[in-house]
Write an enzyme that holds these catalytic residues in place. Structure first.
Site, PDB file in Angstrom:
ATOM      1  CE  LYS A   1      26.489  36.154  18.583  1.00  5.37           C
ATOM      2  NZ  LYS A   1      25.982  35.444  17.444  1.00  5.37           N
TER       3      LYS A   1
ATOM      4  CG  ASN B   1      40.954  30.613  38.411  1.00  2.00           C
ATOM      5  OD1 ASN B   1      41.293  29.544  38.908  1.00  2.00           O
ATOM      6  ND2 ASN B   1      39.777  31.179  38.666  1.00  2.00           N
TER       7      ASN B   1
ATOM      8  N   GLY C   1      40.794  38.015  37.732  1.00  2.00           N
ATOM      9  CA  GLY C   1      42.005  37.340  37.277  1.00  2.00           C
ATOM     10  C   GLY C   1      42.723  36.523  38.325  1.00  2.00           C
TER      11      GLY C   1
ATOM     12  CG  HIS D   1      31.641  25.626  35.230  1.00  2.00           C
ATOM     13  ND1 HIS D   1      31.018  26.751  34.720  1.00  2.00           N
ATOM     14  CD2 HIS D   1      30.720  24.987  35.979  1.00  2.00           C
ATOM     15  CE1 HIS D   1      29.772  26.773  35.146  1.00  2.00           C
ATOM     16  NE2 HIS D   1      29.557  25.722  35.910  1.00  2.00           N
TER      17      HIS D   1
HETATM   18  C1  GRF Z   1      36.032  31.575  38.344  1.00  2.00           C
HETATM   19  O1  GRF Z   1      35.205  31.274  39.444  1.00  2.00           O
HETATM   20  C2  GRF Z   1      35.859  30.581  37.234  1.00  2.00           C
HETATM   21  O2  GRF Z   1      35.456  29.329  37.667  1.00  2.00           O
HETATM   22  C3  GRF Z   1      34.772  31.194  36.394  1.00  2.00           C
HETATM   23  O3  GRF Z   1      35.001  32.589  36.475  1.00  2.00           O
HETATM   24  C4  GRF Z   1      35.656  32.894  37.699  1.00  2.00           C
HETATM   25  C5  GRF Z   1      36.870  33.730  37.357  1.00  2.00           C
HETATM   26  O4  GRF Z   1      37.488  34.249  38.487  1.00  2.00           O
HETATM   27  N1  GRF Z   1      34.823  30.663  35.043  1.00  2.00           N
HETATM   28  P1  GRF Z   1      38.880  34.979  38.381  1.00  2.00           P
HETATM   29  O5  GRF Z   1      38.729  36.153  37.427  1.00  2.00           O
HETATM   30  O6  GRF Z   1      39.887  33.992  37.885  1.00  2.00           O
HETATM   31  O7  GRF Z   1      39.173  35.450  39.774  1.00  2.00           O
END
Ligand code: GRF
Length: 209
Positions: free
Chosen positions: A70, A19, A17, A116
């Site tokens: 999914k 992000n 988490g 991504h």
């Molecule tokens: C990130 O590297 C994102 O690009 C990918 O999954 C990862 C999630 O990381 N889709 P986090 O859980 O936000 O640390």
């Protein structure tokens, strides 16, 4: 969303988490004019749920069903109703490890975004940082894009580059990409929340700050 109301986000993730934290922190300091209406995870122990609860944001684990990549039909229905009940305007995918299908996409058509860890269209799919390293590219990065029925294939909102260093391992490269993600994703979500993103076919015009 009717005018005067806050832009409501539904955040979906399966992992640690980071992000989500970057977005929640940007909201907290007023950089994104939005609120997190609901955080959902398909993994009961996801760090993201913990981060949400620490911030007293509504957070739920909803079991994904029997498939690996999914949601099954019942789960998909449960995700969609939880998000509709929370009156979510936009869906922000932050490391959600399942491909979203038909009914989910229809319920939030054109209002789902993802991050991504590569410069799409290069290296869609899993472990994109490892794909980049194995391919020998000198520059990679991250991409924020709209979600369509394909895998990491929707129109691109924003990208940030990251150099690949000679002594990188998959881990060091992924860490450097994540630093870029934590800058890019809040900027893109802020532009969406301000209504500064418009889609013209595959081309997205935006004012990412
Ligand atoms: C990130 O590297 C994102 O690009 C990918 O999954 C990862 C999630 O990381 N889709 P986090 O859980 O936000 O640390």
């Amino acid at each position: 969303m009717s005018s005067g109301e806050t832009f409501r986000l539904g955040v979906l993730g399966s992992g640690k988490g980071s992000n989500f934290v970057a977005i929640a922190d940007a909201i907290a300091v007023g950089k994104i004019p939005a609120q997190v209406a609901l955080v959902l995870s398909d993994a009961e122990k996801a760090g993201m749920l913990e981060h949400a609860r620490t911030r007293t944001l509504p957070a739920r684990f909803i079991p994904p069903g029997n498939f690996r990549t999914k949601l099954d039909e019942d789960a998909e229905r449960a995700y969609v109703s939880a998000l509709l009940e929370a009156r979510v305007d936009w869906i922000v995918l932050a490391g959600f490890m399942r491909v979203l299908k038909g009914d989910f996409l229809r319920a939030f058509e054109g209002r789902i975004v993802n991050i991504h860890p590569s410069l799409l269209p290069s290296f869609p799919g899993l472990e994109a940082w490892k794909q980049a390293l194995d391919h020998g590219v000198k520059v990679t990065g991250c991409t924020v894009h709209f979600v369509d029925a394909g895998v990491d294939s929707g129109p691109i909102i924003g990208q940030q580059t990251v150099p690949v260093l000679d002594d990188d391992t998959p881990e060091t490269l992924h860490q450097r990409i994540q630093v870029a993600e934590h800058e890019l994703y809040p900027r893109c979500v802020a532009a969406l929340a301000r209504g500064e993103v418009s889609v013209q076919g595959r081309r997205v015009v935006s004012r990412i700050g």
